[in-house]
Design a protein around this motif. Structure first.
Motif, PDB file in Angstrom:
ATOM      1  N   LEU A  56     121.350   7.906 108.427  1.00 40.29           N
ATOM      2  CA  LEU A  56     121.083   6.689 109.026  1.00 40.29           C
ATOM      3  C   LEU A  56     119.760   7.273 108.493  1.00 40.29           C
ATOM      4  O   LEU A  56     118.608   6.216 108.713  1.00 40.29           O
ATOM      5  N   TRP A  57     119.137   8.677 109.398  1.00 37.87           N
ATOM      6  CA  TRP A  57     117.550   8.790 108.502  1.00 37.87           C
ATOM      7  C   TRP A  57     117.448   8.894 107.428  1.00 37.87           C
ATOM      8  O   TRP A  57     116.341   8.284 106.789  1.00 37.87           O
ATOM      9  N   ARG A  61     113.903   6.699 105.905  1.00 42.82           N
ATOM     10  CA  ARG A  61     112.690   8.145 105.319  1.00 42.82           C
ATOM     11  C   ARG A  61     112.528   6.825 104.443  1.00 42.82           C
ATOM     12  O   ARG A  61     111.406   7.231 103.320  1.00 42.82           O
ATOM     13  N   GLN A  62     113.720   5.939 103.964  1.00 42.28           N
ATOM     14  CA  GLN A  62     112.510   4.586 102.586  1.00 42.28           C
ATOM     15  C   GLN A  62     112.022   4.013 103.430  1.00 42.28           C
ATOM     16  O   GLN A  62     110.696   3.477 102.325  1.00 42.28           O
ATOM     17  N   GLY A  63     111.383   3.542 104.255  1.00 40.21           N
ATOM     18  CA  GLY A  63     110.901   3.108 105.475  1.00 40.21           C
ATOM     19  C   GLY A  63     109.317   4.045 105.118  1.00 40.21           C
ATOM     20  O   GLY A  63     108.745   3.552 105.200  1.00 40.21           O
ATOM     21  N   LEU A  64     109.501   5.362 105.422  1.00 39.25           N
ATOM     22  CA  LEU A  64     108.060   6.216 104.548  1.00 39.25           C
ATOM     23  C   LEU A  64     107.844   5.942 103.755  1.00 39.25           C
ATOM     24  O   LEU A  64     105.809   5.635 103.064  1.00 39.25           O
ATOM     25  N   GLU A  65     108.391   5.511 102.328  1.00 42.18           N
ATOM     26  CA  GLU A  65     107.568   5.131 100.952  1.00 42.18           C
ATOM     27  C   GLU A  65     107.130   4.233 100.845  1.00 42.18           C
ATOM     28  O   GLU A  65     106.482   3.425 100.006  1.00 42.18           O
ATOM     29  N   GLU A  66     108.019   2.898 101.885  1.00 40.51           N
ATOM     30  CA  GLU A  66     108.142   1.693 101.625  1.00 40.51           C
ATOM     31  C   GLU A  66     106.349   1.089 102.189  1.00 40.51           C
ATOM     32  O   GLU A  66     106.149   0.358 101.822  1.00 40.51           O
ATOM     33  N   HIS A  67     106.066   1.856 103.406  1.00 39.23           N
ATOM     34  CA  HIS A  67     105.286   0.903 104.134  1.00 39.23           C
ATOM     35  C   HIS A  67     104.450   2.067 104.256  1.00 39.23           C
ATOM     36  O   HIS A  67     103.460   1.796 105.514  1.00 39.23           O
ATOM     37  N   GLY A  68     104.165   2.838 104.557  1.00 35.86           N
ATOM     38  CA  GLY A  68     103.274   4.092 104.617  1.00 35.86           C
ATOM     39  C   GLY A  68     103.020   4.512 105.975  1.00 35.86           C
ATOM     40  O   GLY A  68     102.191   5.169 106.595  1.00 35.86           O
ATOM     41  N   GLU A  71     105.354  10.772 109.214  1.00 36.55           N
ATOM     42  CA  GLU A  71     107.051  11.015 108.844  1.00 36.55           C
ATOM     43  C   GLU A  71     107.459  11.767 110.018  1.00 36.55           C
ATOM     44  O   GLU A  71     108.201  11.434 110.447  1.00 36.55           O
ATOM     45  N   ARG A  72     106.235  12.756 110.860  1.00 36.89           N
ATOM     46  CA  ARG A  72     106.874  12.918 112.003  1.00 36.89           C
ATOM     47  C   ARG A  72     106.793  12.400 113.273  1.00 36.89           C
ATOM     48  O   ARG A  72     107.599  12.465 113.727  1.00 36.89           O
ATOM     49  N   ILE A  73     105.738  11.766 112.938  1.00 37.71           N
ATOM     50  CA  ILE A  73     106.258  10.531 114.555  1.00 37.71           C
ATOM     51  C   ILE A  73     107.212   9.675 113.842  1.00 37.71           C
ATOM     52  O   ILE A  73     107.874   9.135 114.774  1.00 37.71           O
ATOM     53  N   LEU A  74     107.710   9.218 112.805  1.00 37.40           N
ATOM     54  CA  LEU A  74     108.583   8.467 112.430  1.00 37.40           C
ATOM     55  C   LEU A  74     110.008   9.434 112.243  1.00 37.40           C
ATOM     56  O   LEU A  74     111.358   8.686 113.705  1.00 37.40           O
ATOM     57  N   ARG A  75     110.423  10.517 112.470  1.00 34.70           N
ATOM     58  CA  ARG A  75     111.652  11.300 113.010  1.00 34.70           C
ATOM     59  C   ARG A  75     111.346  11.649 114.333  1.00 34.70           C
ATOM     60  O   ARG A  75     112.789  11.361 115.407  1.00 34.70           O
TER      61      ARG A  75
END
Length: 542
Positions: A56-57, A61-68, A71-75
């Motif tokens: 799932l993670w 993570r794909q959203g990190l690259e696609e939407h900028g 990472e720390r907050i998203l995690r």
């Protein structure tokens, strides 16, 4: 200007639409993940499936690259969203309880509920000092049972039965141990503090509530003990956590600004023990001790132990004096749990006498006495007990403030309802404000938010049309709703078990109103008599 207003309204509308969809998706995701977690638990596995979380993670993570995204907050968001599901999986099956108490004057003469926090603190000190401490009448709630079980996983000899709880004489040993500490942060911080006093490598895990706790502040504190922590879930700063301790006790520790009160309470409890290692131990707080809300728990304990300490501004200095452990320490009544029972005469008349020592200080004790005075209750604090009677009328200008004691907000709201006059309720959070307004509207009363923390309540203009069926946000709201039913409100609670986890005997007491007796309560204890036995039974009175 008009075009700008239209654009702003359009954005707000889109945000509202997105949030509605987001809540729906979160609910669906939580239900699916919770179902899988329950199945794993049924197969004697943990709720968490590490492989599933990794997959799932990877999608997140794909959203990190696609939407900028950060990472720390998203995690952290990912971990919190998962916690929604695990909390659902851990939630006990419940049912709707319609509250139909007998609306007669109460006549209660019982031993009062013992302070739930002091009980745990004394058991820890008994185990640490190797003295068997007995707490008669201990409230056998989930937090206490989870603490006992966690300590026993580290080799302690704690136990409980229907008459109370005992510490045993064995101090927990943490090397090569894996401890599940349950849900409560105080339990975790107490065991963490104990694990630092000797060389050990151990692992702590906990429930959904602990998984969502932010524990990054521990890094600096553990470093002062020559220890370090490793968060076992990448990107998370909560449990599960591995602790590697050297057993070094420093002479001085500074409390981080972001440290929660439960952590500070654990440090202060163990400070006199640590002082014996070096002859002195200094703890630097972020504010004067007088401003710490937990001091009323600690000072009586220090006094009974014979701890020697002095204060220099924000610094507390403990000497390494010998500590004397009473076999049966004076714990006293829990001001919150006792307060809800003592308030009953304000709703239906009569008297309540609770045996036990009512606290001499503390914000919740003071808040309860002020609420009682405002509501016209006649409260008599005496040696060995406290009595309340229905006295005069509530004050004309009724102002019920609980900003410093949020667990008494439901009591204040119930008293405002019973008073039947215009009043102002002081709250501490927007969540309490929203729930209070919802309750009042359902009961046919009007309310108006005056400030961020004040709610004006006006008397009902008509009768309650429909039964109020609600999910209580926490155990104290269940207590408040139970009191509202004593005032004639038609109330049903969809999750009565949330109160059972805090105070197992309350629903039995409530069912036996107006004249509950100690014998009837003793026969309805929810916990098995054990320190190591199988899972405990739970009984909910309806």
């Amino acid at each position: 200007m008009k075009r700008g207003q239209n654009t702003l309204q359009s954005r707000s509308s889109r945000l509202h639409s997105i949030d509605k969809k987001l809540i729906q998706l979160l609910a669906e995701r939580s239900q699916l993940l919770a179902r899988d977690a329950r199945e794993r638990k049924g197969n004697d596995k943990s709720y968490v499936d590490p492989e599933k979380e990794k997959k799932l993670w990877s999608l997140w993570r794909q959203g990190l690259e696609e939407h900028g995204l950060n990472e720390r907050i998203l995690r952290r968001t990912f971990n919190l969203v998962n916690s929604l599901a695990y909390e659902q999986a851990e939630r006990r099956e419940d049912w709707v309880m319609a509250l139909h108490p007998r609306l007669e004057a109460v006549d209660i003469d019982l031993p009062g509920p013992v302070d739930t926090v002091k009980t745990r603190l004394w058991l820890i000190m008994g185990a640490v000092l190797g003295r068997d401490v007995r707490i008669p009448g201990a409230v056998l709630n989930d937090d206490l049972i989870e603490l006992i079980k966690a300590c026993n996983q580290a080799g302690a000899g704690m136990s409980w039965d229907q008459e109370g709880a005992s510490s045993g004489t064995v101090c927990p040993q943490f090397d090569h141990s894996s401890i599940f500490v349950g849900q409560d942060p105080l339990n975790f911080y107490l065991l963490l503090g104990l694990s630092l006093t000797s060389p050990a490598v151990c692992r702590f895990n906990g429930g959904a509530r602990l998984k969502s706790e932010s524990m990054g502040f521990l890094t600096d504190v553990l470093a002062e003990f020559g220890a370090r922590q490793v968060f076992l879930v990448p990107g998370s700063d909560g449990v599960p956590i591995r602790v590697e301790a050297s057993g070094q006790v420093p002479s001085k520790v500074r409390v981080p600004e972001e440290a929660p009160d439960e952590f500070v309470l654990a440090l202060l409890l163990l400070a006199p023990v640590w002082a014996r290692a070096n002859g002195e131990f200094r703890l630097v707080l972020n504010a004067d001790l007088e401003q710490f809300r937990g001091k009323h728990h600690l000072i009586p304990i220090w006094s009974q132990l014979g701890a020697v300490w002095e204060q220099d501004g924000k610094e507390l200095i403990f000497s390494g004096s010998e500590l004397t452990m009473p076999q049966q320490p004076e714990v006293g009544l829990d001001p919150v749990l006792a307060g809800y029972v003592l308030a009953m005469p304000a709703f239906c008349g009569g008297r309540v006498l609770l045996h036990g020592t009512f606290p001499q200080a503390g914000p919740e004790r003071d808040a309860f006495l002020e609420l009682s005075s405002q509501a016209g209750l006649d409260v008599d604090v005496r040696e060995g007990g406290i009595e309340s009677k229905s006295g005069g009328m509530p004050k004309a200008d009724l102002r019920l403030s609980c900003r410093q004691s949020p667990r008494l907000i439901p009591l204040a709201l119930a008293l405002a309802l019973a008073g039947g006059q215009e009043s102002i309720l002081g709250l501490s959070s927007g969540q309490d404000m929203d729930f209070a307004a919802h309750i009042l509207a359902s009961l046919g009363m009007e309310s108006e938010q005056i400030t961020d923390q004040e709610l004006r309540i006006r008397p009902a203009r008509g009768r309650q049309r429909e039964d109020l069926a609600v999910t209580a946000p926490n155990a104290c709201w269940s207590l408040g709703l139970a009191l509202m039913a004593l005032a004639g409100a038609k109330v049903s609670i969809k999750n009565p078990g949330v109160l059972t986890s805090l105070w197992p005997q309350f629903w039995t007491l409530y069912k036996n109103l107006p004249r509950p007796r100690a014998k009837s309560l003793a026969g309805e204890d929810k916990k098995e008599e054990s320190g190591h036995g199988p899972k405990r039974r739970r009984r909910i009175v309806d």
